[in-house]
Write an enzyme that holds these catalytic residues in place. Structure first.
Site, short mmCIF file in Angstrom:
data_model
loop_
_atom_site.label_atom_id
_atom_site.label_comp_id
_atom_site.label_asym_id
_atom_site.label_seq_id
_atom_site.Cartn_x
_atom_site.Cartn_y
_atom_site.Cartn_z
N SER B 182 0.84 -1.20 0.00
CA SER B 182 0.00 0.00 0.00
C SER B 182 0.88 1.26 0.00
O SER B 182 1.65 1.44 -0.93
CB SER B 182 -0.95 -0.06 1.20
OG SER B 182 -1.99 0.89 1.07
N ASP B 346 -9.39 -4.97 -4.72
CA ASP B 346 -8.87 -3.84 -3.96
C ASP B 346 -9.77 -2.62 -4.15
O ASP B 346 -9.99 -2.18 -5.28
CB ASP B 346 -7.45 -3.54 -4.46
CG ASP B 346 -6.67 -2.65 -3.51
OD1 ASP B 346 -7.27 -1.73 -2.93
OD2 ASP B 346 -5.46 -2.89 -3.36
N HIS B 379 -8.15 -5.00 -0.42
CA HIS B 379 -6.85 -4.35 -0.26
C HIS B 379 -6.00 -5.06 0.80
O HIS B 379 -4.82 -5.34 0.59
CB HIS B 379 -7.08 -2.90 0.13
CG HIS B 379 -5.86 -2.05 0.20
ND1 HIS B 379 -5.08 -1.77 -0.90
CD2 HIS B 379 -5.27 -1.40 1.24
CE1 HIS B 379 -4.06 -0.99 -0.54
NE2 HIS B 379 -4.15 -0.76 0.75
#
Lengths: 398, 398
Positions: B182, B346, B379
């Site tokens: 991320s 995601d 995610h």
């Protein structure tokens, strides 16, 4: 689960009475829409609370036939109103959210059907001049003050019961179809589950048979900014400044969640909101997409009421077809042939839940057609991209 | 775009100095992790602002070899810290977020590699005893007061520059690999783009080469509840009550967005938070999922700082590989063979953007492997479901 509703019907039209509506062509839909008012002296919720003086707005397009069996009820979405189609003034543009499919010769053909839609209880647009609703912002006749958070919790079934009273006031006992998007889908499903003998066709769009945990949490997130705003004051703000900033943030989340990254990334870029303020230099500077979402939310907030949003959140959260007993039984109770339209990119109603709803309606042999809507808006494709389902809708309604 | 950084290096370890680190096996990773401190007398941001007394925490697992060429840098995610692996006490459980892949014999093999990770500037966990960071909650030596919103905007590149100084303080000029999830992927990409000669392998997980408009808006939504909280007080709250409620709501949005409806609907049900309070009867009652998300956020808020969250939001928003000039050029500058791991579900980093990033890195012949992570977390599968990529990682690192 169907309880008798001890309401009293008082038909009040803002311009003319019901008799005139049926007797003359004045109300035949000619592209001009007049907002009407429907009043009930008293309405008792599914939760057992009585609300005096319930007033809601409604609109109709097309003409009710003599047999009164050509009505299609449109139930609206979370931030929607009864204004599904048409123009309010002769020189205005049509501003209904489903103008693409409602009108003369369109799939929901106003030459053939009497299409009616009403504002829900606790409608978000409590301050919208085109919305008539009863909710926390309304005056409680017992106190002479706005209800605020003393307003009873209302449910999707309560919305349905008010609609039933409205329809009965016009002598409509049976619906050619009931169709709605998102929260409107929940109402449509509840109609067909609670009153299978009154619903001939069911068209839930971008919605399913139950508020799943994801939706519970998403709705909770929408409510949170309002409760955070100091002006909210436990819902008691009608004498002072309302929680506009909290309401704006709530509405921004609604806009964001109801869309999809495909839309954001196609409709926007990385421009700054203000060419002179670089977000990499100024912690209070912003990007254009932030400003645009803010502006949309700000305009909407002016017409909306924060407490109404909280009550809408709750109405949606409590929803399960079959009224809390069994989702399976609630959906199996549906007898109407069903057309479900949904988006695989829906971030509000998980597509998995929509497909499961279809399976459960179908489980006892009820005919279900499941069709996807394409587009880059995710959930919102059920509202803004509905035209692609025109042929399917036309055929299903015949 | 690479500017010379006028910082001064001061190596300070919380337990021992750098010499000891390199001279003895005391620091060979044996499952025990010691948080270290790295200080810079002064650091000048990409935006040209100078921050005195920058201090960050770091951890390492495994041993730096004599050639100092076996280092793998782990860059952390938005709400993460340098604690990627291991236990802080002999009788404690490992609590690193990537324990599944870091350790003796694991893909990031501590018998082979020296794995190092540092807390970013403006780390969210400013009040976490295991986090050492410099940001708005730190004292500005010029005023003797916390910086608050006077802290300069910092960017992903600034995070990278502090890491570069840390690595140089240990004599590390080249990285066997840089890997992060991320926000950590953004740092990893920036490393490989800004210093192609120093990065031998690049592993961005659940992240892409640019903060796209969807991410700009999502991050903006995370910041909003903090600014709404009256206790935020334009960031000036260090003398009084902090904006805990706003911070909690922000963290709830982070949790919700970083997950996926599959997770919510598998891990939760429609239970009420309190058996005695029916949400259909009580507007202030809640569902269990709301309470659980609230509890998680509440625990996290205690360790976090609201202004730091705002600065992290901005650091992520400003990100574009190539530093604002051209995304294409920024990604083409990457020379390191690249392994990108991502989730098709995601909801933070659109998979489309990840695939586009892979294409742009690959455009000049750089080798890119793109692999999906499966799971129900969206995610977050990049953090909690990383183990499934073990074989791929092991092979890629050799």
């Amino acid at each position: 689960m169907r309880r008798k509703q001890p309401y009293t019907l008082v038909a009040v039209a803002s311009f003319t009475g019901l008799g005139l509506l049926l007797a003359t062509p004045l109300w035949a839909w000619d592209g001009l829409v007049e907002k009407q008012t429907f009043e009930m002296e008293s309405f008792t919720t599914q939760g057992g609370e009585t609300i005096p003086n319930v007033t809601i707005g409604w609109e109709a397009y097309g003409e009710l036939n003599e047999a009164r069996d050509n009505a299609i009820l449109i139930t609206h979405f979370f931030s929607g109103t009864s204004h599904a189609a048409g123009r309010y003034s002769a020189d205005g543009e049509p501003t209904g959210y489903w103008d693409a499919i409602i009108g003369p010769g369109k799939p929901l053909d106003t030459d053939e059907y009497y299409i009616i839609s009403s504002d829900t209880l606790v409608n978000l647009g409590a301050n919208d001049p085109n919305v008539i609703t009863t909710g926390p912002a309304s005056i409680n006749p017992d106190t002479g003050e706005p209800w605020g958070m003393d307003f009873p919790v209302v449910t999707i079934r309560d919305f349905v019961e008010v609609q039933r009273a409205l329809l009965e006031s016009q002598g409509i006992e049976s619906l050619h179809a009931v169709m709605g998007a998102s929260m409107g889908a929940l109402q449509a499903i509840e109609w067909a589950s609670a009153y299978p003998e009154r619903v001939e066709r069911l068209i839930p769009v971008i919605g399913g048979g139950v508020a799943d945990p994801w939706l519970l949490a998403t709705l909770s997130a929408w409510a949170a900014p309002i409760r955070l705003d100091a002006h909210w004051n436990e819902g008691d703000y009608y004498d002072g400044e309302p929680p506009t900033e909290g309401l704006k943030e709530a509405l921004k989340l609604v806009t964001l969640n109801a869309n999809h990254w495909q839309w954001a990334n196609e409709a926007f870029n990385r421009d700054w909101a203000d060419d002179a303020r670089d977000p990499a230099q100024d912690i209070n500077a912003r990007y254009a997409i932030e400003q645009t979402l803010d502006d949309i939310a700000g305009a909407r907030a002016k017409l909306s009421d924060a407490n109404h949003l909280l009550y809408l959140v709750r109405a949606n959260q409590t929803f399960m077809a079959g009224h809390g007993d069994s989702l399976e039984a609630g959906l199996a109770a549906i007898e109407a042939p069903t057309l479900m339209l949904y988006s695989e990119n829906d971030l509000v109603f998980a597509p998995e839940g929509v497909r499961r709803t279809a399976e459960l309606i179908e489980s006892d042999g009820t005919e279900v057609t499941l069709e996807t809507l394409e587009g880059n808006r995710g959930h919102l494709d059920g509202v803004v991209s509905i035209e692609q389902a025109s042929d399917t809708l036309r055929e299903f309604l015949q």
